[in-house]
Design a protein around this motif. Structure first.
Motif, PDB file in Angstrom:
ATOM      1  N   ASN A   1      39.234  37.874  32.058  1.00 42.51           N
ATOM      2  CA  ASN A   1      39.584  39.284  31.991  1.00 42.51           C
ATOM      3  C   ASN A   1      38.838  39.990  30.868  1.00 42.51           C
TER       4      ASN A   1
ATOM      5  N   PHE B   1      42.701  32.567  32.831  1.00 41.84           N
ATOM      6  CA  PHE B   1      42.402  33.960  33.140  1.00 41.84           C
ATOM      7  C   PHE B   1      40.973  34.309  32.762  1.00 41.84           C
TER       8      PHE B   1
ATOM      9  N   ILE C   1      38.582  43.963  34.534  1.00 43.44           N
ATOM     10  CA  ILE C   1      38.735  42.790  35.387  1.00 43.44           C
ATOM     11  C   ILE C   1      39.867  41.914  34.868  1.00 43.44           C
ATOM     12  N   ASP C   2      40.684  41.436  35.796  1.00 52.15           N
ATOM     13  CA  ASP C   2      41.748  40.470  35.479  1.00 52.15           C
ATOM     14  C   ASP C   2      41.852  39.510  36.668  1.00 52.15           C
TER      15      ASP C   2
ATOM     16  N   ARG D   1      42.272  41.375  40.152  1.00 50.81           N
ATOM     17  CA  ARG D   1      42.485  42.802  39.906  1.00 50.81           C
ATOM     18  C   ARG D   1      41.226  43.369  39.257  1.00 50.81           C
TER      19      ARG D   1
END
Length: 116
Positions: free
Chosen positions: A10, A8, A109-110, A46
């Motif tokens: 993020n 990830f 942010i992801d 996302r």
């Protein structure tokens, strides 16, 4: 069976725009390099934008634009990616952004990746 491992990118990041034609890295933290013995796939994206203006994010692959993601003013974007492509070993991904000159805000942010 393939041993898949999620990764990830993020966080929450402040930004100040320099114009839609001037993309810049969001943060040194938003960099991912595919391990030399793996491949990876971008699974979802996302992002949220606190500013009153539309911004856009660019996922850069090896220094070249791979995907563009516009994010509306005071809005968010969720993109489950139906078309995925393998990212080769040692490929470097970075997240860049652009916003109108002088616009300030925060960006959430992801980004989900899968190492295979």
């Amino acid at each position: 069976m393939i041993d898949a491992k999620p990764k990830f990118l993020n966080g929450v990041y402040s930004f100040q725009g320099s114009g839609y034609d001037k993309i810049a890295p969001v943060s040194d933290e938003l960099v991912y390099v595919v391990p030399p013995d793996k491949r990876a796939q971008l699974i979802y994206f996302r992002a949220g934008n606190s500013s009153g203006e539309m911004i856009y994010l660019v996922l850069m692959r090896a220094g070249q634009p791979m995907r563009y993601f516009p994010v509306e003013a005071k809005g968010s974007e969720h993109v489950p990616l139906a078309v995925v492509e393998d990212l080769e070993p040692d490929t470097k991904l970075e997240v860049f952004m652009a916003a109108p000159a002088g616009v300030q805000g925060s960006l959430v942010i992801d980004i989900g990746l899968l190492e295979i």
